[in-house]
Design a protein around this motif. Sequence first.
Motif, PDB file in Angstrom:
ATOM      1  N   UNK A 149       0.819  -1.217   0.000  1.00 30.01           N
ATOM      2  CA  UNK A 149       0.000   0.000   0.000  1.00 30.01           C
ATOM      3  C   UNK A 149       0.850   1.264   0.000  1.00 30.01           C
ATOM      4  N   UNK A 150       2.077   1.176   0.478  1.00 33.13           N
ATOM      5  CA  UNK A 150       2.965   2.349   0.481  1.00 33.13           C
ATOM      6  C   UNK A 150       3.306   2.805  -0.932  1.00 33.13           C
ATOM      7  N   UNK A 151       3.218   1.863  -1.896  1.00 34.16           N
ATOM      8  CA  UNK A 151       3.587   2.192  -3.276  1.00 34.16           C
ATOM      9  C   UNK A 151       2.361   2.394  -4.171  1.00 34.16           C
ATOM     10  N   UNK A 152       1.196   2.225  -3.616  1.00 31.83           N
ATOM     11  CA  UNK A 152      -0.039   2.367  -4.387  1.00 31.83           C
ATOM     12  C   UNK A 152      -0.542   3.803  -4.267  1.00 31.83           C
ATOM     13  N   UNK A 153      -0.824   4.433  -5.407  1.00 33.86           N
ATOM     14  CA  UNK A 153      -1.273   5.825  -5.384  1.00 33.86           C
ATOM     15  C   UNK A 153      -2.603   5.990  -4.647  1.00 33.86           C
ATOM     16  N   UNK A 154      -3.508   5.070  -4.947  1.00 33.05           N
ATOM     17  CA  UNK A 154      -4.846   5.170  -4.343  1.00 33.05           C
ATOM     18  C   UNK A 154      -5.537   3.817  -4.489  1.00 33.05           C
ATOM     19  N   UNK A 155      -6.392   3.489  -3.532  1.00 37.85           N
ATOM     20  CA  UNK A 155      -7.106   2.209  -3.560  1.00 37.85           C
ATOM     21  C   UNK A 155      -8.594   2.452  -3.388  1.00 37.85           C
ATOM     22  N   UNK A 156      -9.367   1.431  -3.729  1.00 34.44           N
ATOM     23  CA  UNK A 156     -10.768   1.433  -3.299  1.00 34.44           C
ATOM     24  C   UNK A 156     -11.170   0.025  -2.893  1.00 34.44           C
ATOM     25  N   UNK A 157     -12.039  -0.038  -1.924  1.00 34.32           N
ATOM     26  CA  UNK A 157     -12.586  -1.304  -1.456  1.00 34.32           C
ATOM     27  C   UNK A 157     -13.987  -1.461  -2.009  1.00 34.32           C
ATOM     28  N   UNK A 158     -14.462  -2.704  -2.079  1.00 35.27           N
ATOM     29  CA  UNK A 158     -15.787  -2.956  -2.656  1.00 35.27           C
ATOM     30  C   UNK A 158     -16.898  -2.815  -1.614  1.00 35.27           C
ATOM     31  N   UNK A 159     -16.533  -2.463  -0.377  1.00 32.55           N
ATOM     32  CA  UNK A 159     -17.536  -2.193   0.655  1.00 32.55           C
ATOM     33  C   UNK A 159     -16.933  -1.251   1.679  1.00 32.55           C
ATOM     34  N   UNK A 160     -17.804  -0.557   2.406  1.00 38.32           N
ATOM     35  CA  UNK A 160     -17.324   0.352   3.438  1.00 38.32           C
ATOM     36  C   UNK A 160     -16.715  -0.413   4.609  1.00 38.32           C
ATOM     37  N   UNK A 161     -17.280  -1.584   4.929  1.00 41.61           N
ATOM     38  CA  UNK A 161     -16.725  -2.388   6.007  1.00 41.61           C
ATOM     39  C   UNK A 161     -15.309  -2.828   5.710  1.00 41.61           C
ATOM     40  N   UNK A 162     -15.058  -3.213   4.464  1.00 42.21           N
ATOM     41  CA  UNK A 162     -13.717  -3.629   4.060  1.00 42.21           C
ATOM     42  C   UNK A 162     -12.766  -2.430   4.064  1.00 42.21           C
ATOM     43  N   UNK A 163     -13.262  -1.290   3.592  1.00 39.01           N
ATOM     44  CA  UNK A 163     -12.443  -0.075   3.625  1.00 39.01           C
ATOM     45  C   UNK A 163     -12.051   0.264   5.061  1.00 39.01           C
ATOM     46  N   UNK A 164     -13.021   0.184   5.958  1.00 36.22           N
ATOM     47  CA  UNK A 164     -12.741   0.501   7.358  1.00 36.22           C
ATOM     48  C   UNK A 164     -11.668  -0.417   7.933  1.00 36.22           C
ATOM     49  N   UNK A 165     -11.700  -1.694   7.558  1.00 34.98           N
ATOM     50  CA  UNK A 165     -10.703  -2.635   8.060  1.00 34.98           C
ATOM     51  C   UNK A 165      -9.301  -2.212   7.624  1.00 34.98           C
ATOM     52  N   UNK A 166      -9.131  -1.867   6.358  1.00 35.25           N
ATOM     53  CA  UNK A 166      -7.816  -1.486   5.852  1.00 35.25           C
ATOM     54  C   UNK A 166      -7.313  -0.207   6.519  1.00 35.25           C
ATOM     55  N   UNK A 167      -8.242   0.710   6.810  1.00 37.39           N
ATOM     56  CA  UNK A 167      -7.842   1.943   7.504  1.00 37.39           C
ATOM     57  C   UNK A 167      -7.555   1.660   8.970  1.00 37.39           C
ATOM     58  N   UNK A 168      -8.425   0.895   9.613  1.00 39.98           N
ATOM     59  CA  UNK A 168      -8.295   0.590  11.038  1.00 39.98           C
ATOM     60  C   UNK A 168      -6.984  -0.134  11.348  1.00 39.98           C
ATOM     61  N   UNK A 169      -6.560  -0.997  10.419  1.00 39.18           N
ATOM     62  CA  UNK A 169      -5.337  -1.768  10.634  1.00 39.18           C
ATOM     63  C   UNK A 169      -4.082  -1.019  10.197  1.00 39.18           C
TER      64      UNK A 169
END
Length: 762
Positions: A149-169
């Motif tokens: 993720x440090x080398x990825x310009x931007x990401x998107x998750x297919x759900x808000x719950x999944x997005x929250x997990x990636x941010x929370x961790x």
Amino acid sequence: MKLLFVQKVKGLAGSEKYFLNLFPGLLSKGHEVEFVVLFEKIHLSDIASFTKELQKLGVRTHLINTTGYFSLTTLNGLRKTISNSNPDIVHSHLIHADFYCSLVKMLFQSKLVLVSTKHGYDESFMQKFGLEKEKPVKSLYYLIARFSEKWINRSFAVSMGLRDLFVRYGIAKSGRIDTIFHGIKIEGSLPLISERKEKKLNLLILGRLFDLKGHEFALGACYRLKQNKVNFELNIAGSGEYLNYLQELTKELGLSGQVNFMGYVDNPNSIIANSDVVLVPSKSEGFGLVAIEAFAFKKPVICFDVAALNEVVINEFNGFVIPPFDVELFAEKLQVFYNDPQKRIEFGNNAYDTLKDKFSIDKMVDTTLEFYSKCLPDTEEETHIGLFCISLQGGGAEKVLSILANYLVAKYKVTLFLLENRISYSIPENVEVVVLQKPLIDSELPIVKFFDIPFYIKQLAKEVRNRKIHTLLSFLNRPNYIACGVKKNVPGLKVVVSERSYSSLEYEGSSFQNRVSKYLIRRQYPKADLIITNSKATGKDLNLNFGISENKLRTIYNPVKTGIDAVNRNTKINDEVTFLCIGRLDKNKNHQLVLRALSNIKDQVNFRLLIIGDGKEKTSIQELSKELGIENRVKIFPFTSDLQKYYQQADIFILSSLHEGFPNVLLESMIYSLPIISSDCLSGPRELLAPNSNEYEILSRGFAREEFGILYTSNNIQSLSDAILNLVHDAELLSQYASKSKDRIKDFELNTIAEYFEKEIV
């Protein structure tokens, strides 16, 4: 734009279906698409069907063999392919592709625009914890994901719950990961289904047979159906390592005659079409594609309240969402569908509407292209406005914020900051949504919320600085306190707060929460550049009772969208009067007053009452209606952002609040030419219905016929009863109020009010 997609493929599953849905839309809009298939030799035959589908679409495909966790040959092959293709964007999917593409960027092509889609998380982790675990397990998967993720310009998750997990961790930063839902094709017509002669409930579970899918919960619910002598059949479509276990469990429960194991089904459309209800008893899902596949065939869904199914299935609307993992309640809701086929049809129609509104392919394609545009280098900086609120889940303030976001984004760059990831109002696809991370100790206790404010100030200040926000506009008290604190941490930032309630009444009393709220208003609000109130009385209250300078106060009324076709309302009341109340089911909205007032006149007026809202007072309202003997005339519906059908059904709107800021529901009633009876509370109703009167000279008894509606003494049962009888029996006044509404609503037209906001904040 040239796009190069990269993924490790084992067969034709959820993420592969995503590509086959997405690519036709991208290609039809003139974009060039290529695909890199990373594969292991043991899966070569399994990927054939997917690569054939890509070829049919005209997508150039590159096959690169890979082995184990890492292969230099794979890395070199991917490097060459990316170099030769020279795409505008490389779009990686799943952990293997993320890792290899990140290495290519780090070692060989530092200017590569690399984006990623998160379809799920570590499968073994999700089987054990779902998406709910607060802290990560530092596995190899976790470490690779953080590195990539440090080398990825931007990401998107297919759900808000999944997005929250990636941010929370801590894998992804909240400002660099979005949410884009799956979309599927909506068929022009649904297949014909032959009618059944017997009353029977046909159930379907569709998905791989393994622990995460929770098949055993559904079997447990079916066991209870059989005990209740419900005639049903459960078809389980899918293959996997849990087959033998589930077959044995079926026998133990005595369900062999009702449960069919169908194996893997290549095209499930026919079995979905022939089912009555689709069950998704998963312990968690990255998205839950099967739910919207069911929606495409107008099938309601029953699932547990787990991420991310609870973002797709709306309880009591397009299915049932059951607390995890309540098998008894699961069975009860199945029996509801068995006993009430009409409810299945109603929920199925709602499911289809949900699909069209939220999960269409066109929406997915357009949102994805907007995402790509954000990732390409900007050539010119534009004015950037930040909007900040608790959530966008119901409520008048939230609706106004949604309306402003839709207006402002046409001219400016807009980012929406939220404390809670709850959204029910529409937000433009090109508005970035950032949900702030919660503190380690997160509680509704007032003392905890008070001490959490510095945490949010620090976090929001960082997000605002990183995005170079020029103006921050906040709504509601807690976001206002935080926004005022952000100002001193971000040089040059303009902070505008919007006060939506009459604070002296909102925080009346000496409780800890009320004392702290009044303290924070006095301490924090003066730090803002400007304070916008939605009524004159609210502004006077801040000035007289909280010491806020008049120079910092502006009154801007709430805007409404008046683009709805004019309603030629028939104001003649026949045999039955339909009254409408809309608002949170809490003590301040005071719905019980309406019940008591109508009970007083139940022998004089044949009526029904529609109440739209959610909240803690629902049970109290239901019990009171029974006590008063009017329960058959009162119906309560959950909150929805689409209220048009309720406004059109009603004859008269009643507002019973003890206090308000400026009630949007009165404006919306006027859009539909609906005559109004309103509590003469502070503040808002008098300014709207009697604009030439003194906003502080409120009624102390009785009711008054004002220019644009009737005002009655707040919290007075008899005054409301008298007001209702007076209006119901005066056909001329009903017609007059319906007609005048069309003129009054012009004063609150969206463009006019939005221009006032724009002038103050930009």
